[in-house]
Design an enzyme around this catalytic site. Structure first.
Site, mmCIF file in Angstrom:
data_model
loop_
_atom_site.group_PDB
_atom_site.id
_atom_site.type_symbol
_atom_site.label_atom_id
_atom_site.label_comp_id
_atom_site.label_asym_id
_atom_site.label_seq_id
_atom_site.Cartn_x
_atom_site.Cartn_y
_atom_site.Cartn_z
ATOM 1 N N ASP B 92 0.865 -1.180 0.000
ATOM 2 C CA ASP B 92 0.000 0.000 0.000
ATOM 3 C C ASP B 92 0.904 1.233 0.000
ATOM 4 O O ASP B 92 2.135 1.123 0.040
ATOM 5 C CB ASP B 92 -0.974 -0.033 1.188
ATOM 6 C CG ASP B 92 -0.262 0.055 2.523
ATOM 7 O OD1 ASP B 92 0.961 0.310 2.547
ATOM 8 O OD2 ASP B 92 -0.921 -0.127 3.553
ATOM 9 N N GLY B 95 -1.037 5.860 2.775
ATOM 10 C CA GLY B 95 -2.082 6.874 2.975
ATOM 11 C C GLY B 95 -3.053 6.511 4.085
ATOM 12 O O GLY B 95 -3.376 7.353 4.934
ATOM 13 N N PHE B 96 -3.495 5.265 4.096
ATOM 14 C CA PHE B 96 -4.474 4.855 5.103
ATOM 15 C C PHE B 96 -3.867 4.848 6.503
ATOM 16 O O PHE B 96 -4.462 5.347 7.458
ATOM 17 C CB PHE B 96 -5.031 3.469 4.749
ATOM 18 C CG PHE B 96 -6.051 2.971 5.720
ATOM 19 C CD1 PHE B 96 -7.348 3.465 5.704
ATOM 20 C CD2 PHE B 96 -5.728 2.011 6.680
ATOM 21 C CE1 PHE B 96 -8.301 3.018 6.614
ATOM 22 C CE2 PHE B 96 -6.669 1.563 7.593
ATOM 23 C CZ PHE B 96 -7.960 2.063 7.559
ATOM 24 N N ASP B 146 -2.914 8.094 -1.680
ATOM 25 C CA ASP B 146 -4.232 8.724 -1.668
ATOM 26 C C ASP B 146 -4.520 9.313 -0.298
ATOM 27 O O ASP B 146 -3.829 9.024 0.676
ATOM 28 C CB ASP B 146 -5.331 7.722 -2.055
ATOM 29 C CG ASP B 146 -5.356 6.497 -1.142
ATOM 30 O OD1 ASP B 146 -4.393 6.298 -0.362
ATOM 31 O OD2 ASP B 146 -6.326 5.732 -1.213
ATOM 32 N N GLN B 189 -11.711 6.601 -5.046
ATOM 33 C CA GLN B 189 -12.271 7.110 -3.797
ATOM 34 C C GLN B 189 -13.651 7.700 -4.087
ATOM 35 O O GLN B 189 -14.165 7.549 -5.206
ATOM 36 C CB GLN B 189 -11.333 8.153 -3.173
ATOM 37 C CG GLN B 189 -10.034 7.579 -2.602
ATOM 38 C CD GLN B 189 -10.238 6.764 -1.327
ATOM 39 O OE1 GLN B 189 -11.341 6.675 -0.786
ATOM 40 N NE2 GLN B 189 -9.145 6.146 -0.853
ATOM 41 N N ASP B 266 -7.435 -7.996 0.569
ATOM 42 C CA ASP B 266 -6.470 -8.135 1.659
ATOM 43 C C ASP B 266 -7.184 -7.785 2.938
ATOM 44 O O ASP B 266 -8.119 -6.968 2.928
ATOM 45 C CB ASP B 266 -5.288 -7.180 1.494
ATOM 46 C CG ASP B 266 -5.627 -5.796 2.022
ATOM 47 O OD1 ASP B 266 -5.291 -5.509 3.193
ATOM 48 O OD2 ASP B 266 -6.247 -5.005 1.291
ATOM 49 N N CYS B 304 -10.320 -29.587 7.032
ATOM 50 C CA CYS B 304 -9.199 -28.668 6.805
ATOM 51 C C CYS B 304 -7.865 -29.402 6.907
ATOM 52 O O CYS B 304 -7.702 -30.312 7.722
ATOM 53 C CB CYS B 304 -9.264 -27.527 7.825
ATOM 54 S SG CYS B 304 -7.912 -26.343 7.686
ATOM 55 N N CYS B 306 -4.874 -27.927 7.571
ATOM 56 C CA CYS B 306 -3.831 -27.180 8.291
ATOM 57 C C CYS B 306 -3.366 -27.958 9.523
ATOM 58 O O CYS B 306 -4.053 -28.855 9.993
ATOM 59 C CB CYS B 306 -4.346 -25.796 8.684
ATOM 60 S SG CYS B 306 -5.260 -25.781 10.243
ATOM 61 N N CYS B 309 -5.799 -28.354 12.510
ATOM 62 C CA CYS B 309 -6.903 -29.308 12.320
ATOM 63 C C CYS B 309 -6.408 -30.739 12.189
ATOM 64 O O CYS B 309 -7.097 -31.668 12.587
ATOM 65 C CB CYS B 309 -7.723 -28.910 11.094
ATOM 66 S SG CYS B 309 -8.591 -27.343 11.332
ATOM 67 N N HIS B 335 -4.503 -21.802 10.570
ATOM 68 C CA HIS B 335 -5.840 -22.288 10.193
ATOM 69 C C HIS B 335 -6.618 -21.206 9.444
ATOM 70 O O HIS B 335 -7.219 -21.481 8.392
ATOM 71 C CB HIS B 335 -6.638 -22.734 11.411
ATOM 72 C CG HIS B 335 -8.067 -22.987 11.042
ATOM 73 N ND1 HIS B 335 -8.471 -24.133 10.387
ATOM 74 C CD2 HIS B 335 -9.169 -22.206 11.139
ATOM 75 C CE1 HIS B 335 -9.761 -24.047 10.110
ATOM 76 N NE2 HIS B 335 -10.210 -22.892 10.554
#
Lengths: 376, 376
Positions: B92, B95-96, B146, B189, B266, B304, B306, B309, B335
């Protein structure tokens, strides 16, 4: 014959190398046992612990009885299944943690009343209860319940405490009973007094155990005093049984004690130090917080096979330690456990060539030469 | 032709599946990008992140510029080498985070002055500086700088902020320049106002980017409002470029947004929730702190693959969560990342059979039916 026995492969001076055979797999000695206090070796998956070369873990009776509880672990199929470690587990008896962690202890001939350090509720440990818990956990090597006196203490206090521990050892052995799949170790006490250590060793031998531990050391007496106690105690222990030095220690403590005939070790040092940004290497410990690592592209140890050394620079490790990232604990713990197992492997290899003493001399020279460079 | 392009494999209604080809490997879309804020996906080794099925990670410019610093990472060979992740990385622009984490911001046409949340020193981010940092990191997908207005905000404030972000997008693209190996995404935006979103999308398209992100959502407007914005925005975006919904989200947000034509996501949710004892399953989220798991021998999710599990009971996970053990963060993060990737895989498979809508319907029915059972 029990499924549990010690096979001596070679001797070199007082040092020994061998295999402790157990139904859950062999333990190559001298052996280092990573500490898995609360049913986990902190910051590691069990498969990764195994990959470092560990044959056996240590679990803490005191912590497990308080949370999640021994009865619960028994209902869930035992500690091995619960924590996904199918190989041998040694459990301590809780005696040491009761003294170091709990509040409001009251010791009697019967046992110890104390308050949980987690929620304050009252608990009781005795030889019988400690052995029952270890059986519920399914521990492969169960330790007798002993008293660990607070130091400093007078000769009279140590003698009195040792005598109580010997009476408790007898009750522990009786409570252990007969378990074909499991074994029971006695614990020699007696502080730094050779004649008390000898008496303790002889009394335990008279009771008869599958192995003999030396307790009450590495509590501030210093390495020289510790080695003196080992030299005064080991001649009075059976040569046919494993010898375990509890709670030890630093790499140089371990090498020195193995040279004096110790077969088993445990310590929180590699795991706890790993969570605090410290890494052990053949050239002494490194503190990854130190700013001199900030742009160092070299690995921690070019000879090490752990993920921290294979995939990362010291600069990266410095960054994640400084940032408090969990991966710092994961990588440095993995590295430290690998290093401790590498030292044990190297010692065993030296034994096979009857080179234990020269290995130890070279190891200590390298280790101590580097030790001062990064004490920051 | 650039080494970076989007190959559309199939459409089903508005939903799409495809491959973003990059010099560092393919990204199968719809794709979920785990967040590796400070050069680590918290509590995971990168190899384990890859094993969950992740094709690409997200890194945070704001965090990395403050610690360890973009210049330092550049000197150490770039972010991929530094953190041992050879596959694509999207960064990124900061900005955020400038708006959400730093103190004493001062916004001008030129950029944003702010104080580091780590040590208070003064920093500056502008379109040019944000793009320079991302280039120093070696980011494969670089985001324009941004402005992210604090909410609630008036229409006038959102319009003014969007217009500034569009001027900054133009400067960001100019600063990105030509990079054969890397790509640059614009960010739409405009708050919850369809006409502002449309204008923003058209202005970005006129500048020309390798992909288009939708920013300023998942900030409390609610799922219905978010989906309305997607439906008002996506028709004005090029069908030939990837579309990325930033910071989203919960599994049901992701499935609903993918159905509306989003290709990339994300979110910190799987990793952050994993560190807080929450596990995502096909039957909704579970809180492992809940006492009802204390003696449950069942795995989290029998389907699952992983390690959490495959090797552990819910009872064990409850114990390590309650005990604050690092392995709890490791296992639940692993997991959750596996679950998020499993959802993306299932969505892509449904797309191949033109079943996206019925997959989404069934997924949401199962997920929401279970969601209430363990809100403890």
């Amino acid at each position: 014959m029990k499924d549990f026995h010690f096979e001596l492969l070679a001797r070199d001076g007082e040092a020994r190398t061998g295999i402790i055979h157990t139904p859950r797999g062999p333990i190559h000695t001298p052996a280092f046992m990573p500490v898995g206090t609360a049913a986990t070796v902190k910051a590691m998956l069990p498969q990764s612990v195994r990959e470092t070369g560990a044959d056996i873990l240590l679990g803490n009776t005191y912590h497990l009885m308080l949370r999640p509880g021994a009865e619960r672990i028994a209902r869930l199929g035992g500690l091995h299944k619960f924590m996904d470690w199918p190989r041998p587990i040694l459990t301590d008896s809780g005696g040491f943690q009761v003294m170091s962690l709990s509040a409001l202890r009251k010791i009697s001939e019967e046992g110890v009343k104390f308050q949980s350090h987690i929620d304050g509720h009252e608990e009781f440990l005795s030889p019988e209860r400690a052995m029952q818990i270890q059986r519920q956990l399914g521990s492969d090597i169960q330790m007798v319940f002993d008293e660990c006196p607070a130091l400093p203490a007078t000769h009279a206090a140590i003698e009195k405490s040792m005598a109580l521990s010997m009476r408790w050892a007898k009750r522990s052995k009786a409570a252990f009973g007969e378990q074909e799949q499991h074994s029971c170790f006695g614990i020699v006490q007696g502080g730094v007094y050779p004649h008390l250590r000898r008496r303790s060793a002889e009394e335990l031998t008279a009771i008869g155990f599958d192995g003999y531990a030396i307790g009450g050391l590495a509590v501030g007496e210093g390495q020289a005093a510790m080695f003196e106690v080992l030299e005064a105690t080991i001649p009075h222990l059976s040569p046919n049984h494993p010898r375990y030095l509890m709670g030890v220690g630093k790499p140089d403590d371990i090498v020195g004690a193995a040279l004096r005939g110790i077969d088993m070790f445990d310590c929180v040092l590699p795991t706890r130090s790993g969570r605090n940004g410290q890494a052990f290497t053949w050239k002494g410990p490194l503190n990854l917080r130190n700013a001199r690592h900030a742009e160092d592209e070299a690995p921690l140890d070019a000879t090490c096979s752990c993920p921290a050394c294979r995939s990362y620079s010291r600069a990266y490790l410095h960054h994640v330690v400084k940032s408090g990232e969990i991966i710092a604990s994961m990588l440095l713990t993995w590295h430290n456990l690998t290093f401790f197992q590498d030292v044990m492997r190297a010692f065993r290899a030296a034994m096979a060539g009857k080179n234990a003493a020269s290995f130890a001399r070279n190891f200590l020279a390298d280790y101590r030469a580097g030790e001062s460079e990064d004490s920051g």
